[in-house]
Design an enzyme around this catalytic site. Structure first.
Site, PDB file in Angstrom:
ATOM      1  N   ARG A  38       0.812  -1.225   0.000  1.00 13.23           N
ATOM      2  CA  ARG A  38       0.000   0.000   0.000  1.00 13.23           C
ATOM      3  C   ARG A  38       0.846   1.276   0.000  1.00 13.23           C
ATOM      4  NH1 ARG A  38      -5.612  -0.732   1.448  1.00 13.23           N
ATOM      5  NH2 ARG A  38      -6.152  -2.643   0.362  1.00 13.23           N
ATOM      6  N   ARG A  42      -3.348   6.519   0.027  1.00 13.89           N
ATOM      7  CA  ARG A  42      -3.818   7.720   0.712  1.00 13.89           C
ATOM      8  C   ARG A  42      -2.819   8.400   1.627  1.00 13.89           C
ATOM      9  NH1 ARG A  42      -9.359   5.162   2.689  1.00 13.89           N
ATOM     10  NH2 ARG A  42      -7.937   3.404   2.674  1.00 13.89           N
ATOM     11  N   ARG A  51      -6.328  11.717  -7.328  1.00  8.98           N
ATOM     12  CA  ARG A  51      -7.537  10.899  -7.234  1.00  8.98           C
ATOM     13  C   ARG A  51      -8.813  11.722  -7.018  1.00  8.98           C
ATOM     14  NH1 ARG A  51      -8.635   6.306  -4.964  1.00  8.98           N
ATOM     15  NH2 ARG A  51     -10.708   7.106  -5.407  1.00  8.98           N
ATOM     16  N   ASP A  87      -6.414  -3.162  -7.714  1.00 10.77           N
ATOM     17  CA  ASP A  87      -7.042  -3.741  -6.528  1.00 10.77           C
ATOM     18  C   ASP A  87      -7.349  -5.210  -6.820  1.00 10.77           C
ATOM     19  OD1 ASP A  87      -8.240  -2.803  -3.774  1.00 10.77           O
ATOM     20  OD2 ASP A  87      -9.595  -4.306  -4.596  1.00 10.77           O
ATOM     21  N   TYR A 162     -14.934 -12.010  -0.056  1.00 10.50           N
ATOM     22  CA  TYR A 162     -15.698 -10.822  -0.475  1.00 10.50           C
ATOM     23  C   TYR A 162     -16.946 -11.209  -1.268  1.00 10.50           C
ATOM     24  CZ  TYR A 162     -12.040  -7.686   1.139  1.00 10.50           C
ATOM     25  OH  TYR A 162     -11.168  -6.999   1.933  1.00 10.50           O
TER      26      TYR A 162
HETATM   27  O1  CP3 Z   1       0.217   0.389  -3.060  1.00  9.33           O
HETATM   28  C1  CP3 Z   1      -0.290  -0.739  -3.229  1.00  9.33           C
HETATM   29  O2  CP3 Z   1      -0.155  -1.663  -2.394  1.00  9.33           O
HETATM   30  C2  CP3 Z   1      -0.984  -1.053  -4.549  1.00  9.33           C
HETATM   31  C3  CP3 Z   1      -2.342  -1.030  -4.600  1.00  9.33           C
HETATM   32  C4  CP3 Z   1      -3.294  -1.958  -3.864  1.00  9.33           C
HETATM   33  C5  CP3 Z   1      -4.596  -1.512  -3.523  1.00  9.33           C
HETATM   34  N1  CP3 Z   1      -5.293  -2.591  -3.043  1.00  9.33           N
HETATM   35  C6  CP3 Z   1      -5.082  -0.153  -3.736  1.00  9.33           C
HETATM   36  C7  CP3 Z   1      -6.239   0.313  -2.946  1.00  9.33           C
HETATM   37  C8  CP3 Z   1      -3.204  -3.310  -3.511  1.00  9.33           C
HETATM   38  C9  CP3 Z   1      -2.013  -4.240  -3.618  1.00  9.33           C
HETATM   39  C10 CP3 Z   1      -4.475  -3.686  -2.994  1.00  9.33           C
HETATM   40  C11 CP3 Z   1      -4.807  -5.065  -2.573  1.00  9.33           C
HETATM   41  C12 CP3 Z   1      -6.010  -5.293  -1.761  1.00  9.33           C
HETATM   42  N2  CP3 Z   1      -7.258  -4.748  -1.907  1.00  9.33           N
HETATM   43  C13 CP3 Z   1      -6.083  -6.232  -0.720  1.00  9.33           C
HETATM   44  C14 CP3 Z   1      -4.933  -7.116  -0.290  1.00  9.33           C
HETATM   45  C15 CP3 Z   1      -3.974  -6.371   0.536  1.00  9.33           C
HETATM   46  C16 CP3 Z   1      -4.387  -6.076   1.930  1.00  9.33           C
HETATM   47  O3  CP3 Z   1      -4.453  -4.899   2.274  1.00  9.33           O
HETATM   48  O4  CP3 Z   1      -4.648  -7.039   2.690  1.00  9.33           O
HETATM   49  C17 CP3 Z   1      -7.387  -6.214  -0.208  1.00  9.33           C
HETATM   50  C18 CP3 Z   1      -7.895  -7.049   0.923  1.00  9.33           C
HETATM   51  C19 CP3 Z   1      -8.130  -5.275  -0.975  1.00  9.33           C
HETATM   52  C20 CP3 Z   1      -9.568  -4.923  -0.828  1.00  9.33           C
HETATM   53  C21 CP3 Z   1      -9.677  -3.476  -0.505  1.00  9.33           C
HETATM   54  N3  CP3 Z   1      -9.642  -2.484  -1.468  1.00  9.33           N
HETATM   55  C22 CP3 Z   1      -9.763  -2.849   0.758  1.00  9.33           C
HETATM   56  C23 CP3 Z   1      -9.837  -3.569   2.080  1.00  9.33           C
HETATM   57  C24 CP3 Z   1      -9.754  -1.459   0.533  1.00  9.33           C
HETATM   58  C25 CP3 Z   1      -9.742  -0.349   1.566  1.00  9.33           C
HETATM   59  C26 CP3 Z   1     -11.049   0.317   1.767  1.00  9.33           C
HETATM   60  C27 CP3 Z   1     -10.832   1.672   2.433  1.00  9.33           C
HETATM   61  O5  CP3 Z   1     -11.230   2.673   1.830  1.00  9.33           O
HETATM   62  O6  CP3 Z   1     -10.281   1.714   3.534  1.00  9.33           O
HETATM   63  C28 CP3 Z   1      -9.682  -1.261  -0.854  1.00  9.33           C
HETATM   64  C29 CP3 Z   1      -9.616   0.036  -1.540  1.00  9.33           C
HETATM   65  C30 CP3 Z   1      -8.247   0.426  -1.972  1.00  9.33           C
HETATM   66  N4  CP3 Z   1      -7.393  -0.369  -2.689  1.00  9.33           N
HETATM   67  C31 CP3 Z   1      -7.622   1.679  -1.757  1.00  9.33           C
HETATM   68  C32 CP3 Z   1      -6.369   1.617  -2.375  1.00  9.33           C
HETATM   69  C33 CP3 Z   1      -5.328   2.710  -2.495  1.00  9.33           C
HETATM   70  C34 CP3 Z   1      -8.247   2.858  -1.042  1.00  9.33           C
HETATM   71  C35 CP3 Z   1      -9.180   3.558  -1.991  1.00  9.33           C
HETATM   72  C36 CP3 Z   1      -8.935   5.033  -2.122  1.00  9.33           C
HETATM   73  O7  CP3 Z   1      -7.787   5.517  -2.102  1.00  9.33           O
HETATM   74  O8  CP3 Z   1      -9.950   5.713  -2.314  1.00  9.33           O
END
Ligand code: CP3
Length: 356
Positions: A38, A42, A51, A87, A162
């Site tokens: 990550r 953010r 974004r 994602d 999910y």
């Molecule tokens: O920098 C990185 O790691 C690359 C991008 C990345 C994202 N998601 C971007 C993202 C990666 C590798 C993921 C994987 C992901 N997504 C996982 C596995 C990794 C982990 O954290 O365990 C999981 C479980 C998800 C599902 C998911 N997508 C979640 C739980 C969330 C967070 C929701 C929130 O808003 O708190 C997302 C959304 C997400 N994926 C964001 C990002 C940057 C946040 C969205 C935003 O910025 O508006």
């Protein structure tokens, strides 16, 4: 269309001697390589700016945005790898599953999978479903030069959670009820997800990613017996989809101290370790056959620098016993973190691991 004939990824030569690829292959490195799960997201003001007003899934489907967001942390922190901005639910969206990523919540699925007929939503993923991924990887590889790009996918169990729950879940009750109540339907669901994840990894590797990571974030919710019988074979199938390509495979989960050996055996070169297991214990459990990745507690990025520095140095020292160590967090960067701390940790890992 048949799967294309195996090719060596175009970047293989440019990044082959990078510390990240060398550590993953258990070869000597100049310095311990470091990146952060990550790291694109953010915590960075430049991410929040770009974004603004663009929904998460839309930004994942625009190669120009994906490229810029993926590069932001590489420029800022000097990390040893880029993680592809996307994602785990993007391939599901691409094949037509009705879902969204809700800010502050996570993926939410319109029609959860509970019966055989629900599986119709999951058609096999082909490269034609994700041309925007191929384009973004190609753009990135050209920009990144000798810095490796890590592609990724979600593991079948975590994706199934999910899809079955319909959204994020603490206890995975419906998921486990399906796994135990109708194992045939469970295995059919996970077999489809393994194809989708494997094909998604393959698209990224063939377009030029230098390594791939399979995220099984919620695998730690399973007992060893359930993991072995009902999750591991499907993760193994996903990882096998890129076994003939020249890309190291990283396998990561949270709370998976009991599962580390199995996660290696599923077909990984590198096993991700979360912060609940010490690096020393993880290395003992895994033996000489695997490189390790991890495992700073993401919450420690909020501790006073002296305490954080001590812990980073300890992890680097512990990691020296492994046949290969990639420094990372034990889970993702929290959005509230001061990004300057990540830059400082990157420099510290490089400095204290430098081999003359
Ligand atoms: O920098 C990185 O790691 C690359 C991008 C990345 C994202 N998601 C971007 C993202 C990666 C590798 C993921 C994987 C992901 N997504 C996982 C596995 C990794 C982990 O954290 O365990 C999981 C479980 C998800 C599902 C998911 N997508 C979640 C739980 C969330 C967070 C929701 C929130 O808003 O708190 C997302 C959304 C997400 N994926 C964001 C990002 C940057 C946040 C969205 C935003 O910025 O508006």
């Amino acid at each position: 269309m048949p799967t294309p004939v195996p090719t060596t990824a175009p970047t293989a030569s440019a990044t082959r001697s990078s510390d990240l690829v060398r550590a993953a292959r258990r070869e000597p490195v100049d310095r311990t390589p470091v990146w952060f799960m990550r790291q694109a997201g953010r915590s960075l003001p430049e991410y929040r700016a770009i974004r603004e007003g663009i929904p998460m899934l839309e930004s994942c489907m625009r190669p120009d945005l994906v490229t810029e967001i993926t590069l932001q942390p590489v420029r800022r922190h000097g990390v040893d790898a880029a993680i592809f901005f996307s994602d785990i639910v993007v391939p599901l969206k691409a094949i037509g599953v009705d879902l969204d990523i809700v800010p502050g919540v996570g993926p939410v699925v319109a029609h959860p999978i509970r019966e055989w007929s629900d599986l119709d939503q999951l058609v096999p993923l082909t490269p034609e479903h994700v041309p925007f991924i191929t384009e973004a990887v190609r753009l990135l590889v050209a920009e990144l030069g000798a810095t490796p790009l890590i592609g990724f996918a979600g593991a079948p169990f975590t994706l199934a959670s999910y899809l079955v729950e319909g959204g994020p879940s603490k206890n995975h009750v419906r998921t486990k009820a399906l796994m135990h109540g109708d194992p045939e339907l469970w295995d059919a669901l996970c077999a489809r997800l393994a194809q989708i994840s494997g094909a998604f990894l393959r698209v990224q590797a063939e377009a030029g990613a230098s390594a791939v990571q399979l995220f099984d974030s919620w695998a730690g919710a399973l007992s060893k017996a359930d993991y072995t019988a009902r999750a591991m074979p499907h993760s193994a199938a996903a990882l096998a989809a890129v076994a003939d390509l020249d890309v190291p495979r990283i396998h990561f989960g949270v709370g998976t101290g009991e599962l580390l050996q199995l996660m290696g055996e599923a077909g990984a070169e590198v096993v991700g370790v979360d912060y609940r297991t010490s690096m020393t214990d993880a290395i003992d459990r895994l033996g000489p056959s695997y490189a390790v990745q991890g495992n700073l507690d993401p919450a420690l990025l909020f501790a006073p620098w002296e305490a954080l520095e001590r812990r980073v140095r300890e992890i680097v020292e512990e990691g020296r016993r492994a046949p290969g160590h990639i420094f990372n967090l034990g889970h993702g960067v929290l959005p509230e973190v001061d990004p300057d701390v990540l830059t400082r940790v990157t420099a510290l890992v490089h400095e204290c691991s430098s081999r003359p």
